[in-house]
Design a protein around this motif. Structure first.
Motif, PDB file in Angstrom:
ATOM      1  N   ASP A   1       0.826  -1.204   0.000  1.00 21.63           N
ATOM      2  CA  ASP A   1       0.000   0.000   0.000  1.00 21.63           C
ATOM      3  C   ASP A   1       0.863   1.259   0.000  1.00 21.63           C
ATOM      4  OD1 ASP A   1      -2.236  -1.523  -0.015  1.00 21.63           O
ATOM      5  OD2 ASP A   1      -2.731  -1.261   2.109  1.00 21.63           O
ATOM      6  N   PRO A   2       0.310   2.373  -0.481  1.00 21.42           N
ATOM      7  CA  PRO A   2       1.079   3.632  -0.467  1.00 21.42           C
ATOM      8  C   PRO A   2       1.373   4.078   0.960  1.00 21.42           C
ATOM      9  CG  PRO A   2      -0.875   3.805  -1.870  1.00 21.42           C
ATOM     10  CD  PRO A   2      -0.995   2.530  -1.115  1.00 21.42           C
ATOM     11  N   ILE A   3       2.515   4.721   1.123  1.00 19.63           N
ATOM     12  CA  ILE A   3       2.891   5.296   2.408  1.00 19.63           C
ATOM     13  C   ILE A   3       2.491   6.767   2.397  1.00 19.63           C
ATOM     14  CG2 ILE A   3       4.819   5.849   3.934  1.00 19.63           C
ATOM     15  CD1 ILE A   3       6.239   3.391   2.890  1.00 19.63           C
ATOM     16  N   ALA A   4       1.808   7.185   3.454  1.00 17.13           N
ATOM     17  CA  ALA A   4       1.300   8.563   3.521  1.00 17.13           C
ATOM     18  C   ALA A   4       2.446   9.554   3.357  1.00 17.13           C
ATOM     19  CB  ALA A   4       0.587   8.799   4.849  1.00 17.13           C
ATOM     20  N   ASN A   5       2.241  10.532   2.495  1.00 16.89           N
ATOM     21  CA  ASN A   5       3.254  11.548   2.197  1.00 16.89           C
ATOM     22  C   ASN A   5       2.643  12.923   2.455  1.00 16.89           C
ATOM     23  OD1 ASN A   5       5.323  13.105   1.191  1.00 16.89           O
ATOM     24  ND2 ASN A   5       5.664  11.815  -0.598  1.00 16.89           N
ATOM     25  N   ASP A   6       3.291  13.694   3.338  1.00 17.95           N
ATOM     26  CA  ASP A   6       2.761  15.012   3.682  1.00 17.95           C
ATOM     27  C   ASP A   6       3.392  16.125   2.858  1.00 17.95           C
ATOM     28  OD1 ASP A   6       5.284  14.836   4.712  1.00 17.95           O
ATOM     29  OD2 ASP A   6       4.808  15.833   6.609  1.00 17.95           O
ATOM     30  N   VAL A   7       3.930  15.775   1.683  1.00 14.76           N
ATOM     31  CA  VAL A   7       4.618  16.785   0.890  1.00 14.76           C
ATOM     32  C   VAL A   7       3.658  17.861   0.395  1.00 14.76           C
ATOM     33  CG1 VAL A   7       4.364  15.525  -1.291  1.00 14.76           C
ATOM     34  CG2 VAL A   7       6.254  17.114  -1.011  1.00 14.76           C
ATOM     35  N   PHE A   8       2.392  17.483   0.130  1.00 13.46           N
ATOM     36  CA  PHE A   8       1.446  18.486  -0.360  1.00 13.46           C
ATOM     37  C   PHE A   8       0.990  19.408   0.770  1.00 13.46           C
ATOM     38  CE2 PHE A   8       1.138  15.176  -3.564  1.00 13.46           C
ATOM     39  CZ  PHE A   8       1.187  15.921  -4.723  1.00 13.46           C
ATOM     40  N   THR A   9       1.089  18.926   2.016  1.00 10.87           N
ATOM     41  CA  THR A   9       0.766  19.788   3.152  1.00 10.87           C
ATOM     42  C   THR A   9       1.905  20.749   3.441  1.00 10.87           C
ATOM     43  OG1 THR A   9      -0.558  17.996   4.073  1.00 10.87           O
ATOM     44  CG2 THR A   9       0.032  19.795   5.551  1.00 10.87           C
TER      45      THR A   9
END
Length: 620
Positions: free
Chosen positions: A249-257
């Motif tokens: 599964d994808p790992i959560a990425n906060d780059v857009f935040t």
């Protein structure tokens, strides 16, 4: 290759060992020269031969001296290795013991000398009585004590405290190459001496007195302790992470935040299963390049790697089936027997597919796409055959013989999408929702990245790669890496086809829009706004889960397909029973401009495959 951090931590150890081996090599060379001179003198002078009864066999004179010298050197080297490896000791206990030994070595007088040095000789425990001479003598005494330490104590009490490194069995791999080279040079020197002096190397006396050498001692430790430990870590770690429910599964990425700007470069993380495969096999790849090619230990490591990869591949194929099977996009790419369709083959000839491979692989491994002009002046074919046409069997179909470019050939295979006469209808389960789209993008990026990293580890330490690649086990290992890469490309093509399906479905609704017959005002079809929102949200989702490369490939050629769908819808409307008003024509024109703006915004990230020339030609 990888592993630079371990080598940097052991830099002082390697320097000390190399200096030790260099000194021993010089001593051994002098012994060999002395033996050669003495044997030549005794054999060439009968009188001298009678005067030396201690050498009954002149061609073997000083043989015992050579054996004893080599034994002493081998024991010193083994002492150094034993202290660095500490096979039976736990690192933390070993560190405490080293600190205690280092403190107990320095008596109170030596500590006073150190204080005197740092206080410029003003202070000392002796109250200044002969402080200068006592300080110099004490310092010389301390340095002499360190120099006189045996190798194992020097490693434990000096090198380890200075570098803050713990003894580990893995350190044997760092020292093996130097010791193997030194052992080979000593063996060759003795053989050369035997050839020059006529010594009988088959006699029992030639082998007497020899014991287990440092290289054999190290290899036994590697085979007995290190290889089983590495095998357990590799296989167990891969199996452990593969059994997790979120393995791919994808790992959560906060780059857009953190970075709300749309064009930021997004480096999506690999799934936990792919990370586990890479991190657990990386030490084995490092060990692979430090062991003799084709030996038992070498083949054992290759078997470990192959076992870990085959375990990963079996679960990976299951995951690919869960993501792609039953979807309309996948049915267009492969038949029921999992054979690629002509559409899938034409997709691989597009420039976007080549760019995708270049991002994840070395450019030397990617074939250039055949350059085929889209149009020919007067429709005349060139007399010279294509450069890629080297076999007479290929002359039946010349590339470009039908006068169509790559886009036209791809469109010809998309009858279900490009020749609609009414809004396209798909079952909800056959199209991907946002979550499924992100899972597919993450899977494609993870498989392509891990295959590229594993291939780089296999090809690192370039010396001897061509030779080792001829070993069957290495070819099988390379085949397993290519299998992972192949499935990554399958899922990447699935992501692109899913984007084409979703776009075609929304564009096909234009032909039934009532705004084309509006007489009071100019309005945009609701499906145009719907498509613009979908492109923007999908771009963010795919980039977050799969990175910029997968997003760029998924959106590739949409600058050609959206105008194509729009013109096809206009033809359907023009030939339909309901007349199109001037407001409807203006609405279609504005729809093209709005979709151009939305698509340009959705693909305005770094490393996008947006083709400005193709977009201008298509929308114009």
């Amino acid at each position: 290759g990888g592993g630079g951090g371990d080598d940097d931590n052991l830099k002082e150890f390697r320097i000390h060992l190399n200096n030790l081996l260099k000194a021993f090599g010089g001593v051994m060379t002098r012994f060999l020269h002395l033996s050669q001179i003495l044997r030549h003198k005794i054999c060439s002078d009968p009188i001298l031969e009678k005067m030396c009864p201690s050498y009954p066999i002149p061609s073997s004179a000083l043989h015992t001296v050579l054996v004893n010298a080599e034994l002493a050197m081998q024991r010193e080297i083994k002492g150094f290795i034993s202290a660095c490896i500490a096979e039976s000791d736990k690192p933390k206990d070993k560190r405490k013991q080293r600190m205690h030994n280092a403190m107990s070595m320095m008596d109170q007088s030596q500590l006073d000398v150190e204080r005197g040095i740092f206080s410029l000789g003003i202070t000392s425990a002796m109250g200044g009585m002969g402080g200068s001479s006592m300080g110099v003598d004490g310092w010389k005494k301390s340095r002499a004590n360190i120099v006189e330490l045996p190798p194992d104590q020097f490693v434990s009490n000096v090198l380890f405290p200075r570098t803050n490194v713990d003894p580990e069995v893995r350190h044997a791999l760092t020292f093996r190459r130097s010791i193997s080279r030194w052992t080979h040079e000593v063996s060759e020197g003795r053989k050369e001496l035997a050839n020059c002096s006529g010594e009988d190397t088959t006699s029992p006396m030639y082998r007497t007195g020899m014991e287990e050498g440092a290289l054999v001692y190290m290899d036994n430790i590697i085979q007995r302790t290190l290889l089983p430990e590495m095998q357990d870590e590799a296989v167990n770690a891969v199996i452990h992470f593969l059994e997790r429910h979120d393995a791919f599964d994808p790992i959560a990425n906060d780059v857009f935040t953190r970075y709300p700007h749309h064009t930021v470069q997004v480096e999506a993380e690999m799934s936990v299963a792919c990370q586990a495969l890479y991190t657990s096999t990386r030490p084995i790849f490092m060990a692979l390049h430090r062991l003799p090619k084709g030996g038992d230990m070498y083949l054992s490591l290759v078997t470990m790697l192959e076992h870990a990869m085959l375990t990963f591949i079996s679960r990976m194929k299951q995951r690919v089936g869960e993501v792609c099977q039953g979807k309309a996009a996948f049915s267009l790419l492969e038949d029921q027997r999992s054979n690629p369709t002509p559409l899938s083959q034409f997709m691989e000839r597009r420039n976007g597919f080549t760019l995708l491979q270049r991002i994840y692989n070395d450019e030397d491994d990617v074939d250039e796409p055949a350059v085929e002009p889209a149009t020919r002046v007067g429709g005349i074919l060139p007399l010279a055959p294509s450069e890629s046409d080297t076999s007479p069997r290929k002359t039946g179909k010349l590339p470009g013989a039908d006068g169509r470019g790559p886009f036209e050939r791809e469109v010809a295979q998309l009858d279900v999408l490009c020749k609609f006469k009414e809004p396209l209808q798909f079952e909800r389960s056959t199209l991907c929702n946002d979550e499924e789209q992100m899972k597919a993008a993450c899977l494609a990026n993870s498989l392509l990245r891990v295959s590229s990293l594993l291939d780089g580890q296999l090809r690192s330490r370039a010396g001897g790669w061509e030779k080792s690649s001829k070993i069957k086990a290495i070819r099988d290992l390379q085949s397993a890496i290519k299998t992972i890469r192949y499935h990554g490309l399958r899922v990447a093509k699935f992501c692109r086809m899913e984007m084409l399906l979703q776009t075609a479905k929304r564009m096909s609704e234009i032909c039934m829009s009532s705004v084309l017959q509006a007489e009071d005002a100019i309005r945009l079809p609701s499906c145009a706004n719907n498509l613009g929102e979908y492109l923007t949200s999908s771009s963010d989702n795919i980039r977050e889960a799969g990175g910029n490369a997968i997003a760029a490939y998924s959106f590739s050629s949409l600058e050609q397909y959206i105008p194509f769908y729009l013109m096809h819808a206009a033809r359907i409307v023009a030939g339909g029973p309901k007349a199109v008003t001037m407001n409807g024509i203006e609405s279609l024109d504005r729809t093209g401009s709005v979709l151009y703006r939305d698509l340009k915004g959705a693909t305005s990230f770094e490393n996008s495959f947006w083709d400005e020339e193709a977009a201008a030609n298509s929308f114009e």
